[in-house]
Design a protein around this motif. Structure first.
Motif, PDB file in Angstrom:
ATOM      1  N   PHE B   7      49.945  42.643  42.114  1.00 20.64           N
ATOM      2  CA  PHE B   7      49.219  41.947  42.458  1.00 20.64           C
ATOM      3  C   PHE B   7      48.824  41.418  43.514  1.00 20.64           C
ATOM      4  O   PHE B   7      49.503  40.580  43.451  1.00 20.64           O
ATOM      5  CB  PHE B   7      48.013  41.530  41.403  1.00 20.64           C
ATOM      6  N   ASN B   8      47.927  41.823  44.603  1.00 22.15           N
ATOM      7  CA  ASN B   8      48.020  40.746  45.855  1.00 22.15           C
ATOM      8  C   ASN B   8      49.837  41.340  46.631  1.00 22.15           C
ATOM      9  O   ASN B   8      49.576  40.509  47.577  1.00 22.15           O
ATOM     10  CB  ASN B   8      48.044  39.276  45.904  1.00 22.15           C
ATOM     11  N   CYS B  34      31.518  52.132  39.371  1.00 20.98           N
ATOM     12  CA  CYS B  34      30.862  50.439  38.912  1.00 20.98           C
ATOM     13  C   CYS B  34      30.850  49.907  39.872  1.00 20.98           C
ATOM     14  O   CYS B  34      31.470  49.575  41.348  1.00 20.98           O
ATOM     15  CB  CYS B  34      32.617  50.246  38.235  1.00 20.98           C
ATOM     16  N   HIS B  39      32.359  45.763  44.826  1.00 21.31           N
ATOM     17  CA  HIS B  39      32.561  44.700  44.894  1.00 21.31           C
ATOM     18  C   HIS B  39      33.779  44.390  45.311  1.00 21.31           C
ATOM     19  O   HIS B  39      34.085  44.524  46.762  1.00 21.31           O
ATOM     20  CB  HIS B  39      31.872  43.528  44.019  1.00 21.31           C
ATOM     21  N   ARG B  43      34.801  43.814  49.289  1.00 23.35           N
ATOM     22  CA  ARG B  43      35.723  41.817  50.040  1.00 23.35           C
ATOM     23  C   ARG B  43      36.551  41.947  50.320  1.00 23.35           C
ATOM     24  O   ARG B  43      36.616  41.273  51.333  1.00 23.35           O
ATOM     25  CB  ARG B  43      35.835  41.453  48.323  1.00 23.35           C
ATOM     26  N   HIS B  44      37.392  43.041  49.496  1.00 24.52           N
ATOM     27  CA  HIS B  44      38.960  43.320  50.607  1.00 24.52           C
ATOM     28  C   HIS B  44      38.825  44.090  51.370  1.00 24.52           C
ATOM     29  O   HIS B  44      40.065  44.377  51.972  1.00 24.52           O
ATOM     30  CB  HIS B  44      40.061  43.891  49.583  1.00 24.52           C
ATOM     31  N   GLU B 221      41.471  45.652  40.373  1.00 26.75           N
ATOM     32  CA  GLU B 221      41.560  45.210  41.836  1.00 26.75           C
ATOM     33  C   GLU B 221      42.064  45.383  42.560  1.00 26.75           C
ATOM     34  O   GLU B 221      42.901  47.257  42.906  1.00 26.75           O
ATOM     35  CB  GLU B 221      42.591  43.915  40.251  1.00 26.75           C
ATOM     36  N   PRO B 222      42.496  44.954  44.084  1.00 31.27           N
ATOM     37  CA  PRO B 222      42.742  46.109  44.781  1.00 31.27           C
ATOM     38  C   PRO B 222      43.987  46.757  44.383  1.00 31.27           C
ATOM     39  O   PRO B 222      43.354  47.910  45.027  1.00 31.27           O
ATOM     40  CB  PRO B 222      43.405  44.711  45.787  1.00 31.27           C
ATOM     41  N   GLU B 349      27.400  42.382  42.577  1.00 27.91           N
ATOM     42  CA  GLU B 349      27.918  43.866  42.614  1.00 27.91           C
ATOM     43  C   GLU B 349      27.251  44.218  42.703  1.00 27.91           C
ATOM     44  O   GLU B 349      27.251  46.217  43.230  1.00 27.91           O
ATOM     45  CB  GLU B 349      28.460  44.525  40.644  1.00 27.91           C
TER      46      GLU B 349
END
Lengths: 117, 380
Positions: B7-8, B34, B39, B43-44, B221-222, B349
């Motif tokens: 992740f990340n 969703c 979001h 956000r990313h 998650e991204p 959201e």
């Protein structure tokens, strides 16, 4: 609203109805209903949404998600104070300036908490 | 695919983006259902990192955003009563009704409490037998098992001072409504991972077949989102339309049978109004006859409250993916998170709030996206 946070089951109260456990979310511990994952064991990881464990999760995935959530401030959003957040967003006087609740209600407020979900 | 410590991970993000770019030979429009995914995308800056051919359309999957104005006004009416302790998730505090919100009702002396779990509201009812405790039971399939358990326990305990104001909605009928709209541009879906954690994927193959769209169950998650997009694009390029599970670490095909049994015990399918969208057949749940005694709408006789949406707010078009938030004339001017006209600007959201927070009127690229871009394209 549909965020589900991974956490580690650190204790299970078998006598509780519904079945309840103590879950550790990277340092923040909260009680959660385990009725939907009845076979879960202490030490296993679950994803928790609004105080209910919905599925088991493997440890590596759970820890990786928790790290990311912490970096992004999502844990604070999830477990922080919703009233403070609403005050910040509204840019108004704190809701705490509202007429004080009765002592009994205030005690309940403390017990029931005012954390965001 | 399982992400472990990746992740990340910018290198993995680059690989996924490269593969999406290499796979996409023509424009494709995907909808993330969703609000949590919306979001995360904004956000990313995921939408900005994708190749130009891939458009992400933001769907109506934010339960706070789609809770009808009527129901918000019902909640405000009940919460204003002196004998009531009104319990809600924190997300709902600033969702605007006709003329105020729960935050303001609290300021005016109403006893409004934020709870983490619906069982906290149940505990308040046990401790306050002389007060009526009402829980605002909103949400999609993810939240329904928790709210159903609250009703089940209330009946088991014989509590007569606990009720639920129910406004539950379901994803599959919303997908059907989107796909049958004459202005629909959606060619594939990222299905909501946590909804499927509860419900499994049984309802989705029929939708994929009927509308010829891939449905990829996707996490939040991204890298989850990039993987969902990669799989959806791969299907589209191959002319396929299947249900795929790109979130297998949290979603089983059969969902959570115990949770589904509880939903079935307590709730029955009903038509629901969605804020900004209108009535969608069979798109919600209400309490069954056996639990009708715990229905706050009946207990407090607020079912007659009917209210009109403010004309200036175009959140309905945003929720259907017909316009981007920045195409609304009120966005960022008369409508901001501090003075929201509609729920899409309140909820974290909601697409409008996400755009406002992370893009600021088509302004600078989000910090996260900039960082990722720099990491992914290091200056030689």
């Amino acid at each position: 609203m549909c965020l589900a946070v991974p956490g580690k089951v650190v204790a299970i109260d078998d006598s509780a109805d519904p079945l309840t456990g103590l879950i550790d979310f990277g340092g923040v511990q909260k009680r959660a209903c385990l009725e939907y994952v009845p076979d879960v064991r202490v030490g296993e990881y679950v994803i928790v949404h609004v105080g209910f464990a919905l599925q088991r999760l493997d440890e590596e995935s759970a820890l990786a998600s928790l790290r990311l959530f912490e970096e992004l401030g999502l844990l604070e959003e999830e477990f922080g104070d919703a009233w403070q957040q609403a005050e910040r967003e509204a840019g108004t006087a704190p809701a705490s300036t509202a007429p004080a609740p009765t002592a009994a209600v205030a005690a309940d407020q403390t017990e029931s908490g005012s954390e965001a979900r | 695919m399982k992400y472990i410590d990746e992740f990340n991970d910018p290198a993995l993000a680059r690989r996924l983006l490269d593969e999406i770019s290499a796979t996409a030979t023509r424009p494709w429009a995907l909808m993330e259902v969703c609000g949590g995914q919306t979001h995360s995308i904004i956000r990313h800056g995921i939408d900005q990192l994708l190749p130009e051919q891939i458009e992400l359309i933001h769907g109506p999957g934010c339960p706070v955003c789609v809770t009808p104005l009527d129901v918000i006004d019902q909640a405000l009416e009940i919460a204003s009563r002196p004998d009531v302790i009104f319990c809600s998730f924190g997300d709902m505090l600033r969702v605007p009704g006709s003329d105020r919100d729960l935050f303001r009702v609290k300021g005016e002396g109403g006893d409004v409490r934020v709870v983490y779990s619906p069982l906290d509201a149940l505990e308040l009812a046990r401790k306050n037998p002389d007060r009526q405790v009402v829980f605002f039971a909103i949400g999609f399939e993810t939240t329904a098992p928790a709210n159903a358990m609250a009703a089940h326990q209330a009946r088991r305990l014989g509590l007569t001072n606990f009720s639920l104001l129910v406004s539950h909605v379901r994803v599959p009928p919303a997908i059907e409504a989107i796909m049958t709209s004459p202005v629909c541009r959606v060619q594939g879906f990222l299905a909501a991972g946590h909804v499927c954690s509860v419900m499994g994927t049984a309802e989705y193959p029929a939708l994929a077949e009927r509308f010829g769209v891939p449905l990829v169950v996707t996490g939040f998650e991204p890298l989850d989102i990039l993987e969902g997009i990669r799989r959806a694009v791969r299907q589209l390029e191959r002319g396929e339309h299947r249900v795929e599970n790109a979130y297998a670490r949290a979603v089983r095909e059969d969902g959570n049978p115990a949770a589904m049994r509880m939903i079935e015990e307590v709730f029955e399918v009903t038509d629901r109004n969605w804020r900004g969208i209108g009535r969608i057949p069979s798109s919600g749940w209400r309490l069954t006859e056996a639990f009708r005694a715990y229905d706050a709408e009946h207990r407090f006789d607020v079912g007659g409250i009917r209210t009109e949406e403010p004309a200036e707010c175009r959140s309905g078009e945003v929720l259907q993916g017909l316009i981007k938030p920045t195409e609304c004339g009120a966005f960022g001017t008369t409508c901001t998170p501090r003075t929201p006209l509609g729920a899409t600007m309140v909820s974290s959201e909601g697409a409008c709030a996400a755009y406002y927070l992370y893009r600021r009127m088509n302004g600078p690229t989000p910090q996260a996206a900039r960082a990722t871009r720099e990491e992914m394209n290091p200056v030689a």
